[in-house]
Design an enzyme around this catalytic site. Structure first.
Site, mmCIF file in Angstrom:
data_model
loop_
_atom_site.group_PDB
_atom_site.id
_atom_site.type_symbol
_atom_site.label_atom_id
_atom_site.label_comp_id
_atom_site.label_asym_id
_atom_site.label_seq_id
_atom_site.Cartn_x
_atom_site.Cartn_y
_atom_site.Cartn_z
ATOM 1 N N GLU A 97 47.142 28.825 40.892
ATOM 2 C CA GLU A 97 46.615 28.965 42.260
ATOM 3 C C GLU A 97 46.006 27.645 42.742
ATOM 4 O O GLU A 97 46.000 27.371 43.940
ATOM 5 C CB GLU A 97 45.596 30.118 42.300
ATOM 6 C CG GLU A 97 46.301 31.468 42.186
ATOM 7 C CD GLU A 97 45.445 32.598 41.653
ATOM 8 O OE1 GLU A 97 44.205 32.467 41.602
ATOM 9 O OE2 GLU A 97 46.032 33.630 41.265
ATOM 10 N N HIS A 114 45.111 25.992 36.905
ATOM 11 C CA HIS A 114 45.608 27.335 37.219
ATOM 12 C C HIS A 114 46.652 27.207 38.333
ATOM 13 O O HIS A 114 46.523 26.351 39.223
ATOM 14 C CB HIS A 114 44.446 28.222 37.673
ATOM 15 C CG HIS A 114 44.815 29.671 37.755
ATOM 16 N ND1 HIS A 114 45.528 30.184 38.821
ATOM 17 C CD2 HIS A 114 44.612 30.708 36.908
ATOM 18 C CE1 HIS A 114 45.737 31.472 38.610
ATOM 19 N NE2 HIS A 114 45.182 31.810 37.455
ATOM 20 N N GLY A 168 43.054 38.075 34.712
ATOM 21 C CA GLY A 168 42.512 38.061 36.064
ATOM 22 C C GLY A 168 41.959 39.428 36.432
ATOM 23 O O GLY A 168 40.833 39.792 36.068
ATOM 24 N N GLY A 169 42.762 40.209 37.129
ATOM 25 C CA GLY A 169 42.336 41.504 37.664
ATOM 26 C C GLY A 169 41.578 42.395 36.680
ATOM 27 O O GLY A 169 40.511 42.927 37.010
ATOM 28 N N GLY A 208 48.929 38.429 38.966
ATOM 29 C CA GLY A 208 48.469 39.288 40.057
ATOM 30 C C GLY A 208 49.563 40.145 40.677
ATOM 31 O O GLY A 208 49.380 40.703 41.756
ATOM 32 N N TRP A 260 37.799 35.297 36.956
ATOM 33 C CA TRP A 260 37.399 36.152 38.093
ATOM 34 C C TRP A 260 37.971 35.685 39.428
ATOM 35 O O TRP A 260 37.863 36.386 40.423
ATOM 36 C CB TRP A 260 35.866 36.187 38.178
ATOM 37 C CG TRP A 260 35.248 37.183 37.252
ATOM 38 C CD1 TRP A 260 35.880 37.906 36.275
ATOM 39 C CD2 TRP A 260 33.869 37.571 37.218
ATOM 40 N NE1 TRP A 260 34.982 38.716 35.630
ATOM 41 C CE2 TRP A 260 33.738 38.529 36.191
ATOM 42 C CE3 TRP A 260 32.741 37.197 37.935
ATOM 43 C CZ2 TRP A 260 32.519 39.119 35.884
ATOM 44 C CZ3 TRP A 260 31.529 37.780 37.629
ATOM 45 C CH2 TRP A 260 31.415 38.742 36.612
HETATM 46 C C1 PEP Z 1 45.015 34.823 36.199
HETATM 47 O O1 PEP Z 1 44.519 34.711 37.314
HETATM 48 O O2 PEP Z 1 44.883 33.900 35.398
HETATM 49 C C2 PEP Z 1 45.746 36.048 35.887
HETATM 50 C C3 PEP Z 1 46.446 36.097 34.792
HETATM 51 O O3 PEP Z 1 45.640 37.082 36.787
HETATM 52 P P1 PEP Z 1 46.130 38.605 36.574
HETATM 53 O O4 PEP Z 1 45.691 39.020 35.203
HETATM 54 O O5 PEP Z 1 45.456 39.361 37.641
HETATM 55 O O6 PEP Z 1 47.619 38.585 36.684
#
Ligand code: PEP
Length: 258
Positions: free
Chosen positions: A101, A99, A237-238, A176, A14
């Protein structure tokens, strides 16, 4: 996927989204449409303050709750940090580690390794992330980069414990961005990761470890990605923020396994 030898895992990340009240609302909606079949394990990794609400809401279900980070130290003067013991006591089963990020905020491979070790010591399932940037892919150093991340991240993890680790391949350029790796690109790197695990450990461990793909996986592209032999699930993620989309990805994992 190869359900004969390893688990398929659909995990949500999330990130910094949803409040505890929104978590409760989401879980109520998810429970109402959650498929009954048990073809995959389901995890939702949520912001720390949402963990109690998520654990409470999903207690009687098959959805495991996870955190998005942990501190490797047992306790002490680490203001704002959360230990693995705190996470297990709060009811977490999983924790995302490394991750991109967080790596962008300064997390090193040594930090990732310390967190993986601390998570395993606490009985948590680490979801250890790796992935290359677009520059690295274009410079043709993806293989070398991923191999290094896996080796350093797993340093000192014993053969008995390696099966408890989940690895997520997340190309940074696909996170993302709406730009998903093609199933072939994702498969190539997931297969490489399995080869690295085989060389570090043995064939049995390589066959048993679940390797996920993450990077703009959604209800439209999940089926094809999950059809690849070395992709054992997704880190999402999203699309994990919307119950209907997340459930469609879970349903996409219900396909003939290779
Ligand atoms: C994530 O944050 O691990 C990810 C894969 O994000 P998204 O699916 O939004 O690309």
């Amino acid at each position: 996927m190869n359900r004969k030898y390893r688990k398929t895992v659909i995990a949500g990340n999330w990130k910094m989204n949803k409040t505890p009240s929104e978590t409760k609302e989401f879980m109520t909606q998810l429970k109402a449409i959650l498929p009954k079949g048990r073809w995959c394990d389901i995890a939702l990794c949520v912001p720390a303050v949402c963990i109690p609400a998520a654990v409470r809401a999903m207690r009687e279900t098959r959805v495991g709750i996870g955190a998005e980070n942990c501190n490797p130290n047992p306790s002490g003067a680490y203001t704002g940090e959360i230990s693995t013991a705190m996470l297990t006591d709060a009811g977490c089963k999983y924790v995302i580690i490394g991750h991109s990020e967080r790596r962008a905020m300064g997390e090193t491979d040594a930090d990732v390794n310390a967190k993986v070790t601390a998570a395993l010591d606490a009985g948590l399932i680490p979801i250890m992330c790796c992935g290359e940037s677009l520059e690295q892919r274009e410079a043709d150093i993806t293989e070398e980069w991923i191999t290094t991340q896996i080796k350093l991240g797993l340093a000192g993890v014993s053969e008995e414990r390696i099966r408890k680790v989940i690895i997520a391949y997340e190309p940074i350029w696909a996170i993302g961005t709406g730009r998903t790796a093609t199933p072939e690109q994702a498969e190539d790197v997931c297969k490489l990761i399995r080869t690295v695990v085989r060389k570090l450990y043995n064939s049995k461990s390589a066959r048993a470890i679940s390797i996920l793909y993450g990077g703009s996986m959604n209800d439209k592209n999940a089926y094809e990605l999950l059809a690849q032999p070395d992709i054992d699930g997704g880190l999402i993620g999203g699309a994990s923020l919307v119950p209907e989309k997340f459930v469609k990805i879970i349903e996409a994992a219900n396909q003939p396994a290779v």
